[in-house]
Design a protein around this motif. Structure first.
Motif, PDB file in Angstrom:
ATOM      1  N   MET A  88       0.845  -1.194   0.000  1.00  0.00           N
ATOM      2  CA  MET A  88       0.000   0.000   0.000  1.00  0.00           C
ATOM      3  C   MET A  88       0.882   1.246   0.000  1.00  0.00           C
ATOM      4  SD  MET A  88      -2.884   1.209   2.784  1.00  0.00           S
ATOM      5  CE  MET A  88      -3.995  -0.125   2.346  1.00  0.00           C
ATOM      6  N   PRO A  89       0.548   2.271  -0.811  1.00  0.00           N
ATOM      7  CA  PRO A  89       1.344   3.501  -0.807  1.00  0.00           C
ATOM      8  C   PRO A  89       1.349   4.152   0.577  1.00  0.00           C
ATOM      9  CG  PRO A  89      -0.208   3.464  -2.649  1.00  0.00           C
ATOM     10  CD  PRO A  89      -0.571   2.323  -1.758  1.00  0.00           C
ATOM     11  N   HIS A  90       2.448   4.826   0.888  1.00  0.00           N
ATOM     12  CA  HIS A  90       2.536   5.460   2.204  1.00  0.00           C
ATOM     13  C   HIS A  90       1.712   6.740   2.244  1.00  0.00           C
ATOM     14  CE1 HIS A  90       5.888   7.706   0.205  1.00  0.00           C
ATOM     15  NE2 HIS A  90       5.388   8.707   0.907  1.00  0.00           N
ATOM     16  N   THR A  91       1.403   7.173   3.451  1.00  0.00           N
ATOM     17  CA  THR A  91       0.654   8.405   3.683  1.00  0.00           C
ATOM     18  C   THR A  91       1.551   9.410   4.388  1.00  0.00           C
ATOM     19  OG1 THR A  91      -1.383   7.119   3.963  1.00  0.00           O
ATOM     20  CG2 THR A  91      -1.423   9.393   4.730  1.00  0.00           C
ATOM     21  N   GLN A  92       1.507  10.661   3.944  1.00  0.00           N
ATOM     22  CA  GLN A  92       2.225  11.733   4.616  1.00  0.00           C
ATOM     23  C   GLN A  92       1.285  12.399   5.624  1.00  0.00           C
ATOM     24  OE1 GLN A  92       5.360  12.828   4.355  1.00  0.00           O
ATOM     25  NE2 GLN A  92       6.058  11.535   2.662  1.00  0.00           N
ATOM     26  N   LEU A  93       1.695  12.446   6.882  1.00  0.00           N
ATOM     27  CA  LEU A  93       0.920  13.109   7.928  1.00  0.00           C
ATOM     28  C   LEU A  93       1.660  14.370   8.365  1.00  0.00           C
ATOM     29  CD1 LEU A  93      -0.137  10.103  10.219  1.00  0.00           C
ATOM     30  CD2 LEU A  93      -1.583  11.355   8.611  1.00  0.00           C
ATOM     31  N   TRP A  94       1.015  15.514   8.178  1.00  0.00           N
ATOM     32  CA  TRP A  94       1.560  16.789   8.650  1.00  0.00           C
ATOM     33  C   TRP A  94       0.881  17.072   9.981  1.00  0.00           C
ATOM     34  CZ3 TRP A  94       4.919  20.091   5.746  1.00  0.00           C
ATOM     35  CH2 TRP A  94       5.350  19.521   4.526  1.00  0.00           C
ATOM     36  N   LEU A  95       1.577  16.745  11.049  1.00  0.00           N
ATOM     37  CA  LEU A  95       1.001  16.786  12.395  1.00  0.00           C
ATOM     38  C   LEU A  95       1.391  18.110  13.066  1.00  0.00           C
ATOM     39  CD1 LEU A  95      -0.577  15.179  14.517  1.00  0.00           C
ATOM     40  CD2 LEU A  95       1.549  14.033  15.142  1.00  0.00           C
ATOM     41  N   ILE A  96       0.383  18.868  13.469  1.00  0.00           N
ATOM     42  CA  ILE A  96       0.594  20.227  13.969  1.00  0.00           C
ATOM     43  C   ILE A  96       0.003  20.364  15.365  1.00  0.00           C
ATOM     44  CG2 ILE A  96      -0.017  22.664  13.581  1.00  0.00           C
ATOM     45  CD1 ILE A  96      -0.237  21.614  10.522  1.00  0.00           C
ATOM     46  N   ARG A  97       0.768  20.936  16.265  1.00  0.00           N
ATOM     47  CA  ARG A  97       0.215  21.245  17.580  1.00  0.00           C
ATOM     48  C   ARG A  97      -0.526  22.581  17.517  1.00  0.00           C
ATOM     49  NH1 ARG A  97       2.999  22.876  23.362  1.00  0.00           N
ATOM     50  NH2 ARG A  97       1.084  22.685  24.572  1.00  0.00           N
ATOM     51  N   HIS A  98      -1.614  22.682  18.265  1.00  0.00           N
ATOM     52  CA  HIS A  98      -2.397  23.910  18.285  1.00  0.00           C
ATOM     53  C   HIS A  98      -1.561  25.106  18.738  1.00  0.00           C
ATOM     54  CE1 HIS A  98      -2.578  24.087  22.678  1.00  0.00           C
ATOM     55  NE2 HIS A  98      -2.774  22.782  22.666  1.00  0.00           N
ATOM     56  N   GLY A  99      -2.055  26.294  18.421  1.00  0.00           N
ATOM     57  CA  GLY A  99      -1.401  27.517  18.850  1.00  0.00           C
ATOM     58  C   GLY A  99      -1.527  27.753  20.350  1.00  0.00           C
ATOM     59  N   PRO A 151      -4.277   6.540   1.515  1.00  0.00           N
ATOM     60  CA  PRO A 151      -3.011   5.996   0.996  1.00  0.00           C
ATOM     61  C   PRO A 151      -2.503   6.815  -0.184  1.00  0.00           C
ATOM     62  CG  PRO A 151      -4.881   4.640   0.310  1.00  0.00           C
ATOM     63  CD  PRO A 151      -5.411   5.624   1.307  1.00  0.00           C
ATOM     64  N   GLY A 152      -1.202   7.071  -0.160  1.00  0.00           N
ATOM     65  CA  GLY A 152      -0.588   7.812  -1.250  1.00  0.00           C
ATOM     66  C   GLY A 152      -0.881   9.295  -1.229  1.00  0.00           C
ATOM     67  N   GLN A 153      -1.451   9.805  -0.143  1.00  0.00           N
ATOM     68  CA  GLN A 153      -1.850  11.210  -0.063  1.00  0.00           C
ATOM     69  C   GLN A 153      -1.153  11.904   1.108  1.00  0.00           C
ATOM     70  OE1 GLN A 153      -6.118  10.978   0.241  1.00  0.00           O
ATOM     71  NE2 GLN A 153      -6.375  10.222  -1.849  1.00  0.00           N
ATOM     72  N   ALA A 154      -1.304  13.214   1.161  1.00  0.00           N
ATOM     73  CA  ALA A 154      -0.773  14.025   2.263  1.00  0.00           C
ATOM     74  C   ALA A 154      -1.949  14.611   3.027  1.00  0.00           C
ATOM     75  CB  ALA A 154       0.128  15.129   1.739  1.00  0.00           C
ATOM     76  N   VAL A 155      -1.909  14.502   4.352  1.00  0.00           N
ATOM     77  CA  VAL A 155      -3.027  14.889   5.197  1.00  0.00           C
ATOM     78  C   VAL A 155      -2.506  15.782   6.319  1.00  0.00           C
ATOM     79  CG1 VAL A 155      -4.816  14.023   6.759  1.00  0.00           C
ATOM     80  CG2 VAL A 155      -4.265  12.749   4.682  1.00  0.00           C
ATOM     81  N   ILE A 156      -3.260  16.826   6.642  1.00  0.00           N
ATOM     82  CA  ILE A 156      -2.941  17.708   7.762  1.00  0.00           C
ATOM     83  C   ILE A 156      -3.749  17.263   8.980  1.00  0.00           C
ATOM     84  CG2 ILE A 156      -3.125  20.076   8.641  1.00  0.00           C
ATOM     85  CD1 ILE A 156      -2.859  20.959   5.643  1.00  0.00           C
ATOM     86  N   VAL A 157      -3.078  17.134  10.126  1.00  0.00           N
ATOM     87  CA  VAL A 157      -3.737  16.751  11.381  1.00  0.00           C
ATOM     88  C   VAL A 157      -3.336  17.758  12.454  1.00  0.00           C
ATOM     89  CG1 VAL A 157      -4.041  14.971  13.134  1.00  0.00           C
ATOM     90  CG2 VAL A 157      -3.703  14.304  10.743  1.00  0.00           C
ATOM     91  N   VAL A 158      -4.310  18.481  12.984  1.00  0.00           N
ATOM     92  CA  VAL A 158      -4.039  19.480  14.021  1.00  0.00           C
ATOM     93  C   VAL A 158      -4.529  18.942  15.358  1.00  0.00           C
ATOM     94  CG1 VAL A 158      -4.353  21.867  14.757  1.00  0.00           C
ATOM     95  CG2 VAL A 158      -4.332  21.309  12.315  1.00  0.00           C
ATOM     96  N   ALA A 159      -3.634  18.866  16.319  1.00  0.00           N
ATOM     97  CA  ALA A 159      -3.993  18.227  17.591  1.00  0.00           C
ATOM     98  C   ALA A 159      -3.241  18.893  18.742  1.00  0.00           C
ATOM     99  CB  ALA A 159      -3.729  16.720  17.519  1.00  0.00           C
ATOM    100  N   HIS A 160      -2.726  18.092  19.665  1.00  0.00           N
ATOM    101  CA  HIS A 160      -2.219  18.578  20.951  1.00  0.00           C
ATOM    102  C   HIS A 160      -0.825  18.021  21.230  1.00  0.00           C
ATOM    103  CE1 HIS A 160      -6.350  19.947  21.875  1.00  0.00           C
ATOM    104  NE2 HIS A 160      -6.673  18.891  21.161  1.00  0.00           N
ATOM    105  N   GLY A 161      -0.152  18.612  22.232  1.00  0.00           N
ATOM    106  CA  GLY A 161       1.196  18.181  22.556  1.00  0.00           C
ATOM    107  C   GLY A 161       1.300  16.701  22.879  1.00  0.00           C
ATOM    108  N   GLY A 162       0.354  16.205  23.672  1.00  0.00           N
ATOM    109  CA  GLY A 162       0.377  14.793  24.020  1.00  0.00           C
ATOM    110  C   GLY A 162       0.186  13.883  22.817  1.00  0.00           C
ATOM    111  N   VAL A 163      -0.615  14.322  21.852  1.00  0.00           N
ATOM    112  CA  VAL A 163      -0.832  13.547  20.625  1.00  0.00           C
ATOM    113  C   VAL A 163       0.461  13.467  19.830  1.00  0.00           C
ATOM    114  CG1 VAL A 163      -2.105  13.482  18.438  1.00  0.00           C
ATOM    115  CG2 VAL A 163      -3.292  14.120  20.558  1.00  0.00           C
ATOM    116  N   LEU A 164       1.142  14.607  19.704  1.00  0.00           N
ATOM    117  CA  LEU A 164       2.432  14.602  19.019  1.00  0.00           C
ATOM    118  C   LEU A 164       3.412  13.675  19.724  1.00  0.00           C
ATOM    119  CD1 LEU A 164       1.151  17.203  17.754  1.00  0.00           C
ATOM    120  CD2 LEU A 164       3.429  18.222  17.857  1.00  0.00           C
ATOM    121  N   ASP A 165       3.396  13.698  21.047  1.00  0.00           N
ATOM    122  CA  ASP A 165       4.311  12.865  21.826  1.00  0.00           C
ATOM    123  C   ASP A 165       4.083  11.387  21.545  1.00  0.00           C
ATOM    124  OD1 ASP A 165       6.344  12.533  23.917  1.00  0.00           O
ATOM    125  OD2 ASP A 165       4.710  11.767  25.145  1.00  0.00           O
TER     126      ASP A 165
END
Length: 214
Positions: free
Chosen positions: A1-12, A147-161
């Motif tokens: 399966m093609p990989h997915t790019q996750l752009w993981l961002i912590r809230h402001g 799959p095969g796409q780039a996705v933005i995910v906005v969440a929290h410090g603990g999620v990034l951790d």
């Protein structure tokens, strides 16, 4: 399966971040700095959008994440998909408190939090194990949907951790050394059922230093 790019961002930034006060599931809005950080994140991702098309924007349903996602989603003309599984850890009785207040009011729970005891369920909250499972299930399901796409995910410090530790095979009990800055951009790849870090802790788009997670 093609990989997915996750752009993981912590809230402001929020006022409680500045006060070192635990938010957890408490719905605390962005402060003025956080609103500006959200705009800077959008500018960065819009520039990236010219090189790589994003397929979806996901966000925790808490307002500090949702409002961080809004400028980007509006600019690239995508709806925000809210997902409560992307919420911060539920800190139970420790929510709304600073570390000093935790130590005074709930010393046992505070001690377990300091020790990063994965199995300890915070009174009225959740354990690190429970939180980690919730987060990784959410991120993996999002990745598998694109799959095969780039996705933005906005969440929290603990999620990034949680995502960082999964990618680095780092135990939940180990002390954190990696940054979890407000409005940071973190790029991961999901392939063969695993997370892989491609870039971490990017705050070059911000005009001033960002607050790190406690």
């Amino acid at each position: 399966m093609p990989h997915t790019q996750l752009w993981l961002i912590r809230h402001g930034e929020t006022a409680w971040n500045a006060e070192r006060r635990f938010q957890g599931h408490t719905d605390v809005p962005l402060n003025a700095t956080g609103v500006q950080q959200a705009k800077k994140v959008a500018e960065k991702l819009i520039r990236q959008h010219g090189q790589q098309s994003f397929s979806a924007v996901y966000s925790s349903d808490l307002s500090r994440a949702r409002h961080t996602a809004e400028p980007t989603a509006l600019a690239i003309k995508l709806p925000i998909r809210l997902d409560a599984r992307l919420r911060e850890r539920h800190y139970g009785v420790l929510s709304t408190l600073t570390p000093e207040e935790m130590a005074a009011e709930h010393p046992e729970a505070f001690r377990h939090w300091q020790q990063r005891d994965p199995a300890y369920v915070l009174p009225e909250g959740e354990s690190l194990n429970q939180f980690n499972q919730r987060v990784l299930d959410a991120l993996a399901s999002i990745a598998r949907e694109h799959p095969g796409q780039a996705v933005i995910v906005v969440a929290h410090g603990g999620v990034l951790d949680c995502a960082y530790r999964a990618a680095q095979n780092m135990p939940l009990s180990e002390a954190r050394q990696h940054p979890l800055h407000n409005a940071s951009v973190n790029q991961l790849r999901f392939a063969d059922g695993r997370f892989h870090i491609e870039r971490w802790g990017d705050i070059g788009h911000l005009e001033q230093a960002a607050i790190d997670e406690l």
